[in-house]
Design an enzyme around this catalytic site. Structure first.
Site, PDB file in Angstrom:
ATOM      1  N   VAL A   7       0.850  -1.192   0.000  1.00  0.00           N
ATOM      2  CA  VAL A   7       0.000   0.000   0.000  1.00  0.00           C
ATOM      3  C   VAL A   7       0.883   1.238   0.000  1.00  0.00           C
ATOM      4  O   VAL A   7       1.500   1.583   1.008  1.00  0.00           O
ATOM      5  CB  VAL A   7      -0.931   0.026   1.228  1.00  0.00           C
ATOM      6  N   ASN A   9       1.373   5.521  -1.263  1.00  0.00           N
ATOM      7  CA  ASN A   9       0.570   6.741  -1.244  1.00  0.00           C
ATOM      8  C   ASN A   9      -0.209   6.955  -2.537  1.00  0.00           C
ATOM      9  O   ASN A   9      -1.260   7.608  -2.520  1.00  0.00           O
ATOM     10  CB  ASN A   9       1.476   7.946  -0.993  1.00  0.00           C
ATOM     11  N   ALA A 114       7.236   1.330   6.048  1.00  0.00           N
ATOM     12  CA  ALA A 114       7.251  -0.089   5.698  1.00  0.00           C
ATOM     13  C   ALA A 114       7.861  -0.333   4.327  1.00  0.00           C
ATOM     14  O   ALA A 114       8.593  -1.303   4.116  1.00  0.00           O
ATOM     15  CB  ALA A 114       5.830  -0.649   5.751  1.00  0.00           C
ATOM     16  N   ASP A 115       7.569   0.555   3.362  1.00  0.00           N
ATOM     17  CA  ASP A 115       8.107   0.361   2.017  1.00  0.00           C
ATOM     18  C   ASP A 115       9.628   0.425   2.019  1.00  0.00           C
ATOM     19  O   ASP A 115      10.305  -0.392   1.363  1.00  0.00           O
ATOM     20  CB  ASP A 115       7.528   1.394   1.049  1.00  0.00           C
TER      21      ASP A 115
END
EC number: 2.7.1.33
Length: 263
Positions: A7, A9, A114-115
């Site tokens: 997920v 932006n 997280a990415d």
């Protein structure tokens, strides 16, 4: 099978992996949808279940769901999707049994997205050694990873589309243009559109080359530069700063994290 959900932006990427491996060949399908925190679990399901069937899969084929998210507001609806339509409680990267196990050697470790963490995991697993990872997303992130796999810090710069939106949105007469490589190496544009494209594209190349050169000097050891994200290939054609382009780095990081849970 393993369903991973990245997920971001701007987009949410879904990818289906064979749980026997994390390599490129084990990605059986991938799908992308615009990020909208208001999208409900039911709305996701209408879209995703049909795409699974087109590829020849059923929801029952999925045995684990791992999510990496930088958009907290989207997490509840993805949990509803997983539990209602797949009968699976999703695992969120960086939380619980999927907590980060590599060293985050910065002043505020909890602030690492997280990415970025998943890119560190995947890059260290695939390439090893000292690394700089450049991720082209809504923002462009530069990550410094040492040969032990520790995250040492990095850089956050506006993404190229964000920069272009600001340029067009804050001026009265400049037109909206698409991002592409210029037709030649000239940096003296003959039309307004050419001048904008040169400024955005070659300006971005110069920014990357300058920042990576500075990072290499500061690291002080031989370092490999890995690019990821949708625009990585676009820039790779006109600069030699990248040693490798791995467009699936983040979703492969989710698959590697899933493997680590099992060991």
């Amino acid at each position: 099978m393993l369903l991973v959900i990245d997920v971001g932006n701007t987009n949410v990427v879904f990818a289906l992996f064979d749980r026997k491996g994390t390599g490129r060949d084990n990605i059986h399908a991938r799908w992308r949808i615009a990020t909208d925190p208001r999208r409900t679990g039911d709305e996701y399901a209408v879209w995703l279940v049909q795409l699974l069937k087109i590829e020849g899969y059923e929801t029952s084929d999925v045995t684990r769901i791992v999510v990496g998210s930088v958009v907290p507001r989207a997490e509840h609806n993805l949990t509803v999707l997983a539990e209602k339509y797949f009968g699976i409680t999703p695992i969120f990267a960086g939380q619980g049994e999927a907590r980060w196990t590599f060293e985050i050697d910065v002043d505020q470790p909890s602030s690492l997205g997280a990415d970025r963490a998943l890119n560190c995991i995947a890059a260290s697993h695939i390439f090893g050694g000292d690394l700089i990872v450049v991720d082209f997303g809504t923002a462009t992130k530069f990550e410094a990873i040492d040969f032990h796999g520790a995250y040492k810090g990095g850089i956050i710069a506006p993404g190229i589309n964000l920069s272009l939106d600001a340029l067009v949105g804050k001026t009265a007469k400049l037109p909206r243009i698409g991002i592409r490589a210029p037709d030649n190496d000239s940096v003296v544009g003959r039309t307004t559109e050419e001048q904008m494209l040169i400024g955005v594209y070659w300006g971005y190349v110069a920014m990357m080359e300058g920042l990576i050169a500075r990072m290499k000097r500061e690291i002080g050891r031989p370092v490999k530069v890995v690019a990821t994200g949708g625009l990585a290939i676009l820039f790779d054609t006109n600069t030699d700063i990248f040693d490798a382009v791995e467009t699936d780095l983040t979703i492969r990081g989710l698959a590697i994290l899933s493997e680590q849970i099992d060991t």
